[in-house]
Design a protein around this motif. Structure first.
Motif, PDB file in Angstrom:
ATOM      1  N   PHE A   1       0.852  -1.173   0.000  1.00 56.82           N
ATOM      2  CA  PHE A   1       0.000   0.000   0.000  1.00 56.82           C
ATOM      3  C   PHE A   1       0.894   1.230   0.000  1.00 56.82           C
ATOM      4  O   PHE A   1       1.880   1.282   0.726  1.00 56.82           O
ATOM      5  CB  PHE A   1      -0.894   0.037   1.245  1.00 56.82           C
ATOM      6  N   SER A   2       0.535   2.214  -0.782  1.00 54.41           N
ATOM      7  CA  SER A   2       1.290   3.464  -0.798  1.00 54.41           C
ATOM      8  C   SER A   2       0.513   4.525  -0.030  1.00 54.41           C
ATOM      9  O   SER A   2      -0.722   4.485   0.018  1.00 54.41           O
ATOM     10  CB  SER A   2       1.531   3.922  -2.238  1.00 54.41           C
ATOM     11  N   PRO A   3       1.214   5.463   0.591  1.00 54.24           N
ATOM     12  CA  PRO A   3       0.531   6.541   1.331  1.00 54.24           C
ATOM     13  C   PRO A   3      -0.399   7.317   0.401  1.00 54.24           C
ATOM     14  O   PRO A   3      -0.096   7.535  -0.781  1.00 54.24           O
ATOM     15  CB  PRO A   3       1.688   7.409   1.827  1.00 54.24           C
ATOM     16  N   LEU A   4      -1.541   7.731   0.930  1.00 54.48           N
ATOM     17  CA  LEU A   4      -2.508   8.467   0.130  1.00 54.48           C
ATOM     18  C   LEU A   4      -2.261   9.968   0.226  1.00 54.48           C
ATOM     19  O   LEU A   4      -1.910  10.491   1.286  1.00 54.48           O
ATOM     20  CB  LEU A   4      -3.933   8.149   0.590  1.00 54.48           C
ATOM     21  N   ASP A   5      -2.480  10.634  -0.889  1.00 50.06           N
ATOM     22  CA  ASP A   5      -2.365  12.086  -0.927  1.00 50.06           C
ATOM     23  C   ASP A   5      -3.442  12.710  -0.042  1.00 50.06           C
ATOM     24  O   ASP A   5      -4.566  12.194   0.072  1.00 50.06           O
ATOM     25  CB  ASP A   5      -2.526  12.560  -2.381  1.00 50.06           C
TER      26      ASP A   5
ATOM     27  N   ASN B   1      -5.266  15.261  -0.477  1.00 49.37           N
ATOM     28  CA  ASN B   1      -6.482  15.623  -1.221  1.00 49.37           C
ATOM     29  C   ASN B   1      -7.387  14.413  -1.432  1.00 49.37           C
ATOM     30  O   ASN B   1      -8.617  14.542  -1.411  1.00 49.37           O
ATOM     31  CB  ASN B   1      -6.118  16.251  -2.572  1.00 49.37           C
ATOM     32  N   VAL B   2      -6.776  13.233  -1.648  1.00 47.76           N
ATOM     33  CA  VAL B   2      -7.562  12.016  -1.829  1.00 47.76           C
ATOM     34  C   VAL B   2      -8.327  11.694  -0.546  1.00 47.76           C
ATOM     35  O   VAL B   2      -9.516  11.343  -0.580  1.00 47.76           O
ATOM     36  CB  VAL B   2      -6.649  10.836  -2.223  1.00 47.76           C
ATOM     37  N   LEU B   3      -7.654  11.831   0.589  1.00 48.24           N
ATOM     38  CA  LEU B   3      -8.302  11.573   1.867  1.00 48.24           C
ATOM     39  C   LEU B   3      -9.438  12.553   2.118  1.00 48.24           C
ATOM     40  O   LEU B   3     -10.517  12.171   2.584  1.00 48.24           O
ATOM     41  CB  LEU B   3      -7.278  11.652   3.001  1.00 48.24           C
ATOM     42  N   GLU B   4      -9.217  13.812   1.810  1.00 48.46           N
ATOM     43  CA  GLU B   4     -10.256  14.821   2.038  1.00 48.46           C
ATOM     44  C   GLU B   4     -11.482  14.554   1.162  1.00 48.46           C
ATOM     45  O   GLU B   4     -12.626  14.706   1.602  1.00 48.46           O
ATOM     46  CB  GLU B   4      -9.694  16.213   1.770  1.00 48.46           C
ATOM     47  N   LYS B   5     -11.253  14.140  -0.077  1.00 48.12           N
ATOM     48  CA  LYS B   5     -12.372  13.827  -0.959  1.00 48.12           C
ATOM     49  C   LYS B   5     -13.129  12.592  -0.472  1.00 48.12           C
ATOM     50  O   LYS B   5     -14.355  12.514  -0.585  1.00 48.12           O
ATOM     51  CB  LYS B   5     -11.873  13.614  -2.391  1.00 48.12           C
ATOM     52  N   ALA B   6     -12.395  11.632   0.081  1.00 48.97           N
ATOM     53  CA  ALA B   6     -13.038  10.425   0.608  1.00 48.97           C
ATOM     54  C   ALA B   6     -13.891  10.760   1.824  1.00 48.97           C
ATOM     55  O   ALA B   6     -14.988  10.210   2.001  1.00 48.97           O
ATOM     56  CB  ALA B   6     -11.988   9.373   0.955  1.00 48.97           C
TER      57      ALA B   6
END
Length: 211
Positions: free
Chosen positions: A99-103, A105-110
């Motif tokens: 697994f790679s760390p998530l950006d 912005n991706v977390l905020e959108k999720a």
């Protein structure tokens, strides 16, 4: 850094414990002393499962362990004269999934997706919120970044590292079984908006720690 094999063992135990608890067993992890029947004193099993018959002696072993056969034979001899007990061996392997760390912005959108789903599909929003907890946990627990984590093991690790409070950990523990049941197909499970919000609020607190 803890090896992937060492990390895999508690997760394997947690997964089988969850399954057995759903079947009506009470699972005692790392039992000792008065928690064990007299004939098991000195054995130190990984867990026992009781309150249903047969009782289960649970041993979690890595695949390919050289002395596994000898250990299993010893445990089987130990319970041989106790017909109300069975040996349950769970094999695990080290994780190779990455697994790679998530950006950010991706977390905020999720997080926004979860909030939008709460009223429309409570079950879907609940599972997605748990996925966010795990994504945040990999940021808080770098030694576990490369592998999936069982919910209870993940919560315990977050509490141990001080990433979340004891109270938040207790809240997540109460919801972990619901998460597992839903993820494994218990589709008629009633999920409340408040359940998702508990998880989502903790996600947001974790996000502040890495902002």
């Amino acid at each position: 850094m803890v090896s992937s094999v060492a990390q895999a063992e508690p997760d394997a135990l947690e997964l089988i414990a969850t399954e057995l608890e759903q079947e009506g067993y009470k699972v005692v992890r790392q039992p000792h002393g008065d928690l064990l029947p007299a004939f098991l004193h000195g054995v130190r099993p990984d867990a026992i499962a009781i309150k249903r018959k047969p009782n289960l002696l649970i041993e979690v072993l890595p695949k390919g362990q050289k002395d596994a056969v000898d250990k299993i034979n010893f445990l089987e001899r130990t319970i041989a004269e106790h017909p109300d007990w069975r040996l349950k061996v769970v094999y695990y392997k080290s994780y190779d999934q990455k697994f790679s760390p998530l950006d950010k912005n991706v977390l905020e959108k999720a997080i926004e997706r979860v909030e939008n789903l709460i009223d429309i599909d409570p079950a879907a929003s609940f599972l997605l919120a748990w996925a966010l907890i795990e994504a945040q946990a990999r940021t808080q627990l770098p030694e576990r970044q490369s592998r999936p984590m069982a919910p209870r093991s993940m919560v315990s690790a977050l509490v141990s590292e001080g990433a979340i409070s004891q109270d938040d950990g207790a809240r997540l523990f109460k919801l972990a079984d619901m998460r597992n049941q839903l993820a494994h197909g218990q589709l008629d499970l009633a999920v409340c908006e408040s359940d998702t919000r508990v998880v989502l609020d903790i996600v947001k607190e974790l996000q502040k720690c890495v902002a």
